[in-house]
Design a protein around this motif. Sequence first.
Motif, PDB file in Angstrom:
ATOM      1  N   ARG A   1       0.743  -0.916   0.393  1.00 51.80           N
ATOM      2  CA  ARG A   1      -0.077  -0.137  -0.195  1.00 51.80           C
ATOM      3  C   ARG A   1       0.689   1.302   0.242  1.00 51.80           C
ATOM      4  NH1 ARG A   1      -1.862   0.839   4.521  1.00 51.80           N
ATOM      5  NH2 ARG A   1      -2.374  -1.289   4.940  1.00 51.80           N
ATOM      6  N   ASP A   2       1.957   1.004   0.706  1.00 53.57           N
ATOM      7  CA  ASP A   2       2.953   2.211   0.841  1.00 53.57           C
ATOM      8  C   ASP A   2       3.966   2.878  -0.353  1.00 53.57           C
ATOM      9  OD1 ASP A   2       1.653   2.691   3.263  1.00 53.57           O
ATOM     10  OD2 ASP A   2       3.703   1.521   4.788  1.00 53.57           O
ATOM     11  N   ALA A   3       4.102   1.383  -1.011  1.00 53.93           N
ATOM     12  CA  ALA A   3       4.666   1.572  -2.429  1.00 53.93           C
ATOM     13  C   ALA A   3       4.009   2.519  -3.311  1.00 53.93           C
ATOM     14  CB  ALA A   3       4.928  -0.061  -2.348  1.00 53.93           C
ATOM     15  N   LEU A   4       2.843   1.706  -3.724  1.00 52.84           N
ATOM     16  CA  LEU A   4       1.628   2.432  -3.933  1.00 52.84           C
ATOM     17  C   LEU A   4       1.432   4.183  -3.886  1.00 52.84           C
ATOM     18  CD1 LEU A   4      -0.706   2.176  -6.991  1.00 52.84           C
ATOM     19  CD2 LEU A   4      -2.705   2.109  -4.631  1.00 52.84           C
ATOM     20  N   PHE A   5       1.335   4.103  -2.716  1.00 53.75           N
ATOM     21  CA  PHE A   5       1.214   5.480  -2.148  1.00 53.75           C
ATOM     22  C   PHE A   5       2.259   6.710  -3.151  1.00 53.75           C
ATOM     23  CE2 PHE A   5       1.340   9.154   0.617  1.00 53.75           C
ATOM     24  CZ  PHE A   5       0.149   9.484   0.260  1.00 53.75           C
ATOM     25  N   ALA A   6       3.803   5.673  -2.912  1.00 48.68           N
ATOM     26  CA  ALA A   6       4.543   6.934  -3.443  1.00 48.68           C
ATOM     27  C   ALA A   6       4.839   6.422  -4.952  1.00 48.68           C
ATOM     28  CB  ALA A   6       6.293   5.720  -2.957  1.00 48.68           C
ATOM     29  N   MET A   7       4.980   5.392  -5.225  1.00 54.26           N
ATOM     30  CA  MET A   7       4.584   5.453  -6.705  1.00 54.26           C
ATOM     31  C   MET A   7       3.829   6.328  -7.575  1.00 54.26           C
ATOM     32  SD  MET A   7       4.110   2.593  -9.431  1.00 54.26           S
ATOM     33  CE  MET A   7       2.787   1.955  -8.999  1.00 54.26           C
ATOM     34  N   SER A   8       2.549   6.162  -6.672  1.00 49.54           N
ATOM     35  CA  SER A   8       1.289   7.740  -7.065  1.00 49.54           C
ATOM     36  C   SER A   8       1.917   8.871  -6.491  1.00 49.54           C
ATOM     37  CB  SER A   8       0.072   7.697  -6.609  1.00 49.54           C
ATOM     38  OG  SER A   8      -0.229   6.304  -6.237  1.00 49.54           O
ATOM     39  N   ASP A   9       2.793   9.647  -6.182  1.00 50.87           N
ATOM     40  CA  ASP A   9       3.898  10.551  -5.633  1.00 50.87           C
ATOM     41  C   ASP A   9       2.504  11.267  -3.968  1.00 50.87           C
ATOM     42  OD1 ASP A   9       6.226  10.572  -7.800  1.00 50.87           O
ATOM     43  OD2 ASP A   9       4.491  11.078  -9.692  1.00 50.87           O
ATOM     44  N   GLY A  10       2.388  10.558  -4.060  1.00 50.22           N
ATOM     45  CA  GLY A  10       1.636  10.845  -2.893  1.00 50.22           C
ATOM     46  C   GLY A  10       0.333  11.134  -3.139  1.00 50.22           C
ATOM     47  N   ARG A  11      -0.011  11.338  -4.125  1.00 48.16           N
ATOM     48  CA  ARG A  11      -1.809  11.450  -4.934  1.00 48.16           C
ATOM     49  C   ARG A  11      -2.638  10.314  -4.675  1.00 48.16           C
ATOM     50  NH1 ARG A  11       1.135  14.579  -9.341  1.00 48.16           N
ATOM     51  NH2 ARG A  11       0.285  12.444 -10.209  1.00 48.16           N
ATOM     52  N   ASP A  12      -3.699  10.657  -5.155  1.00 49.13           N
ATOM     53  CA  ASP A  12      -4.907   9.382  -5.199  1.00 49.13           C
ATOM     54  C   ASP A  12      -4.857   8.180  -5.788  1.00 49.13           C
ATOM     55  OD1 ASP A  12      -7.199   7.835  -5.145  1.00 49.13           O
ATOM     56  OD2 ASP A  12      -8.455   9.204  -5.826  1.00 49.13           O
ATOM     57  N   PRO A  13      -4.184   7.096  -5.591  1.00 45.97           N
ATOM     58  CA  PRO A  13      -3.323   6.210  -7.158  1.00 45.97           C
ATOM     59  C   PRO A  13      -4.874   6.112  -8.086  1.00 45.97           C
ATOM     60  CG  PRO A  13      -3.553   5.067  -4.730  1.00 45.97           C
ATOM     61  CD  PRO A  13      -4.068   6.752  -4.700  1.00 45.97           C
ATOM     62  N   GLY A  14      -5.785   6.485  -7.588  1.00 50.77           N
ATOM     63  CA  GLY A  14      -7.171   6.880  -8.533  1.00 50.77           C
ATOM     64  C   GLY A  14      -7.165   7.330  -9.586  1.00 50.77           C
TER      65      GLY A  14
END
Lengths: 309, 229, 338
Positions: free
Chosen positions: A277-290
Amino acid sequence: MAVNCNQSMKIAVGPVLFGWPEAKIREFYLALAKEGSVDIYYLGEVVCSKRSISGVIWQIDLARELRGYGKEVVLSTLAMPTVEAELQSIRDLVAAAKAMDIKIEANDVAAVAIASEAGLSFVAGPHLNIYNHGMLEQMCRQGAERAVLSLELPAMDIAAIIGDTQIQVEYFAHGKLPLTFSARCYTARAEGLSKRECRHVCFLYPDGLEMRCLDGEGFATINGIQIMSQRPFTALNHMSDLAGMGVDILRVSPQASGMSDVIAHFRSAMDGAMAARDALFAMSDGRDPGSTFCNGYYHGRQGRLWIKA
Amino acid sequence: MPSGWHNEVADTLKLKVLPQPDIFLRLMPGFAQAQTLELLLSRIFTPDRLERLQPLADKRLLFCTPGRELELLMCVDGRGIHILPIRGEVPDVTIRGDLAALTALCLGLEDSDTLFFCRRLLLTGDTSTGLLFKNILANLDFDLHDELEQHLGKRVADMLWRTAEQAVSVVERLDQSLASTGVALGERFGLVSAERAQSLETEISKMHEMQAKLQSGLERRRPGRLAST
Amino acid sequence: MNPGREKPELVCPAGNLPALKAAVDAGGDTVYLGFRNVSNARNFEGLNFSREEAKEGILYAHARDSRVFVAVNTSPNSHDISPWTSSIDMASELGADAVILADIALLDYAKKHHPGLRRHLSVQASAGNYEALNFYAREFGIKRAVMPRIVTLDTICDIHAKTCVEIEIFVSGGLCVMAEGRCWLSSYVTGDSPNMNGVCSPAHAVRFEEENDSLEVKLDGVLINRFAPGEPAAYPTLCKGRFEACGMQGHVMEDPYSLNALEMLPDIFAAGVRGLKIEGRQRSKHYVRTVVSIWRAAVDACAADPDAYQARAEWMTGLDAMSEGGAHTTGAYVDEWR
């Protein structure tokens, strides 16, 4: 704990689906090879035979070079061969793969037929339309040792499809989704050209050409004879579930920039260095992955959507 | 069925657009028209046919012309087909077309996709209910004239058929003459360019062709019976 | 090989029994149909055949020397394969002349359980080269394949020369511009796809809305087209929609034209094509009757004298009048289209 499951998974980099010059493709793969986070490299032109300006020889050379880094290399074949020259390029790849003792990725039944006849084991690629256990078994019978299931399948179907089949399963886990193939080149059409006189105009769009709705909403990506999703798909946050379903390999599909970071995020989630989950958040540059990604197919929904887990 | 209910229907069931309806229809009050139509439909839709309509159960289908001169709200249940008062009801699907297109659709005289392509017919609301209706209707495949004749006798059946035919031909005349006049005036007063007027004329004549086809479809089906009108 | 000598068969659509009868009466050599379930690629509301209707249709066609093919051309899922296998069983039991299959699991099933039932490869299998056709023939005994609408007529000619599989091509009706079976645009937008659900742009997702005199078409809320007043409308499919690319608005993928290969008929004969397929199982019996009559006349004229054959103006306008967009194209059969 699921982390153990993750650790046995591998990361693959899929074939480059966009029109990139040969030099850029070489540079892309060799840079990744030097970083060493990827386990399997797929390379080869899948979308349009007109892009392979100097044939398949250079791909085979690059495959040799990549093998020097001690990783698995697979030669991907064209998805929609129709004419003799295209079939011949598949035969050439099969012969080269056999000589190098590596696999091909079959993206059309023609490639399954050619590999099977040559006695070469292969990867059943995402364009073969594997939707059920019966089809998967038939591919095994022809010599498939690994399969990428149809991208539009809900993840919950994966376990049922695998069943008791002794085959590696690879999941398209990140990248713009290849949604269609046509006889017509849409990039050329958008530029007022025809496929015959395309001037390789797709090389101007290394991440594809944006296609919007009339109200300005983003819709999809044009990539030559292919239409792709507007946003990259990602299943980074579902890594553990996928491992539990029997998935062995996660595929990351190349884009023009940021691939090294994407792979690093997958790697750290896989190694347990970071929660998915954190990796996804980081990959989204801290924005909503959606706002950056889509994952609807994973959840059995509209492919363009992002569904919160 | 309480008559008050049908009085309400009378306000909403607007059949007045039907051109030169037979004296029988003109003298009949609205509620009686609704009642008669329901009765007629209950005769035509025998239990086995009604059974095939059941996928549409409890859906509200509104048929209307673009100017709402004609509005007819219907629904199906296990007992039959019902005409409903329009006030306060939200239809699941609205099937809108000029009288000729609606007539052609319901009598099975024209391909509904063709009517849609040339913008004579439009489904708004729940498209799947509309598609279901269209496909069930296409599959029933009964000859409406024969049905009418069987239940109402030849005289009334011919009269109703003639009314349908007149509906088509009047719409044809009105549409074309009104549209052409409008375009000519528009061009004369500089509201539309000559080029646009030309393309509008082409559209109108296409529409006209379509209506002529409908007309001939009607005639082909009942050559003997309609020759006298 | 003696191309051009054998008259190809006219393969006509039927979404219901009245359409089947209309096709047979209008001179269709063969009618293709599907059962009323997820097993075929035209799984639309209220369309297709029940067991009883199919039985009656097959009897009707056979009594008039016409044949019936049954399309079971979607892909089964792994939870319950029975809607697909029971459709194949039913086709066999009712005496269908062939089943049209796309998924390899079903080809395998049909070969094992109904070896005597002729197997055709559906367009949904997207087999556009002779290696693939020969593979399907060798492994699953297919006798005929319907070509995806991505190959040129020249290529079809080459393919025919290198396979014993009979070639069937689409010649008329709605034009799928993507390689059939390899298009997920519909599920990308609506969640339902041709391969998994037998639908493209399913009606439940379609909304027609009027906005300032123009007609807007939305698919699951996504604006896919806008028609000016009076402009001919098209099916609400994504590939015929209007979008924006390179700063230009328009039909980014394909104009809303219908396929019409009437003018190419002598070349199609010469290419050795066995089946001429007319699209339109979703259309009414009126459409089927008109279109089949025109094609019957054309095929007979071409067979009688291919050199003197010319597509008649009334055939062309007759087809245009009922077609999507009111205009036609020869699609991918001619290289320039690409």
